[in-house]
Write a protein that holds these residues in place. Structure first.
Motif, PDB file in Angstrom:
ATOM      1  N   ILE A   1       0.985  -1.077   0.003  1.00  0.00           N
ATOM      2  CA  ILE A   1       0.000   0.214   0.002  1.00  0.00           C
ATOM      3  C   ILE A   1       0.900   1.150   0.045  1.00  0.00           C
ATOM      4  O   ILE A   1       1.818   1.289   0.879  1.00  0.00           O
ATOM      5  N   ASP A   2       0.373   2.264  -0.849  1.00  0.00           N
ATOM      6  CA  ASP A   2       1.629   3.231  -0.972  1.00  0.00           C
ATOM      7  C   ASP A   2       0.887   4.492  -0.271  1.00  0.00           C
ATOM      8  O   ASP A   2       1.660   5.405   0.115  1.00  0.00           O
ATOM      9  N   ALA A   3      -0.345   4.507   0.047  1.00  0.00           N
ATOM     10  CA  ALA A   3      -0.874   5.640   0.765  1.00  0.00           C
ATOM     11  C   ALA A   3      -2.549   5.293   1.250  1.00  0.00           C
ATOM     12  O   ALA A   3      -3.184   4.328   0.618  1.00  0.00           O
ATOM     13  N   ILE A   4      -2.915   5.880   2.195  1.00  0.00           N
ATOM     14  CA  ILE A   4      -4.122   5.674   2.594  1.00  0.00           C
ATOM     15  C   ILE A   4      -5.125   7.053   2.326  1.00  0.00           C
ATOM     16  O   ILE A   4      -4.383   8.149   2.535  1.00  0.00           O
ATOM     17  N   TYR A   5      -6.261   6.798   1.890  1.00  0.00           N
ATOM     18  CA  TYR A   5      -7.209   7.822   1.802  1.00  0.00           C
ATOM     19  C   TYR A   5      -8.559   7.579   2.960  1.00  0.00           C
ATOM     20  O   TYR A   5      -9.120   6.661   2.560  1.00  0.00           O
ATOM     21  N   ASP A   6      -8.341   8.411   4.077  1.00  0.00           N
ATOM     22  CA  ASP A   6      -9.381   8.199   5.181  1.00  0.00           C
ATOM     23  C   ASP A   6     -10.248   9.332   5.087  1.00  0.00           C
ATOM     24  O   ASP A   6      -9.893  10.344   5.691  1.00  0.00           O
ATOM     25  N   ARG A   7     -11.488   9.124   4.591  1.00  0.00           N
ATOM     26  CA  ARG A   7     -12.454  10.286   4.617  1.00  0.00           C
ATOM     27  C   ARG A   7     -13.446  10.074   5.621  1.00  0.00           C
ATOM     28  O   ARG A   7     -14.069  10.931   6.135  1.00  0.00           O
ATOM     29  N   ALA A   8     -13.871   8.936   5.867  1.00  0.00           N
ATOM     30  CA  ALA A   8     -14.881   8.392   6.577  1.00  0.00           C
ATOM     31  C   ALA A   8     -14.535   7.429   7.670  1.00  0.00           C
ATOM     32  O   ALA A   8     -15.773   6.613   8.118  1.00  0.00           O
ATOM     33  N   ALA A   9     -13.629   6.737   7.912  1.00  0.00           N
ATOM     34  CA  ALA A   9     -13.243   5.664   8.512  1.00  0.00           C
ATOM     35  C   ALA A   9     -12.892   6.090  10.050  1.00  0.00           C
ATOM     36  O   ALA A   9     -13.652   5.684  10.907  1.00  0.00           O
ATOM     37  N   LEU A  10     -12.005   6.740  10.209  1.00  0.00           N
ATOM     38  CA  LEU A  10     -11.410   7.119  11.574  1.00  0.00           C
ATOM     39  C   LEU A  10     -12.753   7.850  12.355  1.00  0.00           C
ATOM     40  O   LEU A  10     -12.981   7.680  13.530  1.00  0.00           O
ATOM     41  N   VAL A  11     -13.411   8.824  11.947  1.00  0.00           N
ATOM     42  CA  VAL A  11     -14.376   9.623  12.310  1.00  0.00           C
ATOM     43  C   VAL A  11     -15.886   8.861  12.783  1.00  0.00           C
ATOM     44  O   VAL A  11     -16.625   9.193  13.415  1.00  0.00           O
ATOM     45  N   ALA A  12     -15.697   7.766  12.039  1.00  0.00           N
ATOM     46  CA  ALA A  12     -16.945   6.680  12.038  1.00  0.00           C
ATOM     47  C   ALA A  12     -16.795   5.840  13.548  1.00  0.00           C
ATOM     48  O   ALA A  12     -17.844   5.144  13.820  1.00  0.00           O
ATOM     49  N   LEU A  13     -15.574   5.871  14.214  1.00  0.00           N
ATOM     50  CA  LEU A  13     -15.232   4.895  15.204  1.00  0.00           C
ATOM     51  C   LEU A  13     -15.360   5.727  16.508  1.00  0.00           C
ATOM     52  O   LEU A  13     -14.693   6.684  16.517  1.00  0.00           O
ATOM     53  N   PRO A  14     -15.870   5.099  17.684  1.00  0.00           N
ATOM     54  CA  PRO A  14     -15.640   5.603  19.026  1.00  0.00           C
ATOM     55  C   PRO A  14     -14.372   5.594  19.382  1.00  0.00           C
ATOM     56  O   PRO A  14     -13.461   4.737  18.806  1.00  0.00           O
ATOM     57  N   LEU A  15     -14.083   6.342  20.369  1.00  0.00           N
ATOM     58  CA  LEU A  15     -12.603   6.553  20.896  1.00  0.00           C
ATOM     59  C   LEU A  15     -11.751   5.411  21.027  1.00  0.00           C
ATOM     60  O   LEU A  15     -10.625   4.974  20.503  1.00  0.00           O
TER      61      LEU A  15
END
Length: 219
Positions: A123-137
């Motif tokens: 994997i050369d890069a990650i595009y995270d638009r809606a993953a981190l913010v979808a998860l509780p702490l």
């Protein structure tokens, strides 16, 4: 947060997080990753995002993960592509694979924590638009570690929200600058590329900023 929560959201059509024309922030800030053509990007918790079609149209391979299989079926339907479907019983995952103009799209349906470096490859890069913010702490801490181990701390384009969490329950959850630094600061050079007001407020209720971050592995 149980998988049933997200299945129910999809079944009820409560998917305000889906952007029908893709993310304008991706189009604006993607060049900051500095990737050559034919790079492989990981898109976690992808839903049926149109951003995958955009990444492929711009010359990149895509690896993605999504919990809700009907969303993945719709993703390929929207792209007018017929994928090959394989059941990976060893990982309890379903693998959707297709090619568009010699570029591969690999989408894994199931628990993202079942993905391994051997399974998904470089994997050369990650595009995270809606993953981190979808998860509780508690899950965000587990998730950020998993992404780092899964990709060898590949560069990331991360989109998050900053708002008064106590005034509105997530998801999407508030992930402010301090939390971004706590998750990523030890292993990445963290740069904020943008911070924009959410037009109409988050969920139409609360003032919030949508923020774009560039994460580059420390050397």
């Amino acid at each position: 947060m149980q998988a049933s929560y997200w299945h129910e959201k999809w079944q009820k059509g409560e998917t305000a997080f889906h952007q029908f024309k893709g993310s304008p922030l991706l189009k604006t800030h993607f060049p900051e990753l500095g990737l050559p053509e034919l790079s492989r990007l990981l898109v976690p918790l992808c839903g049926k995002t149109r951003d995958i079609a955009w990444l492929v149209a711009n010359g990149h391979h895509v690896v993605a993960a999504e919990l809700h299989e009907p969303a993945v079926i719709q993703l390929f339907k929207d792209m007018e592509v017929e994928p090959k479907v394989m059941h990976l019983d060893k990982f309890d995952l379903i693998h959707y694979q297709a090619m568009v103009d010699e570029l591969t799209i690999d989408v894994y349906v199931g628990d993202i924590f079942q993905l391994t470096p051997t399974l998904i490859g470089r994997i050369d890069a990650i595009y995270d638009r809606a993953a981190l913010v979808a998860l509780p702490l508690d899950m965000r801490e587990k998730y950020t570690l998993h992404m780092r181990e899964l990709t060898g701390a590949a560069a990331q384009l991360l989109i998050s929200f900053d708002y008064e969490q106590h005034l509105l329950p997530g998801p999407p959850y508030c992930v402010d600058a301090g939390e971004v630094a706590s998750h990523y600061g030890e292993h990445y050079v963290v740069s904020q590329l943008a911070s924009e007001d959410v037009v109409g407020g988050l969920k139409g209720k609360l003032k919030a900023n949508e923020e774009v971050w560039l994460l580059k592995k420390k050397t």
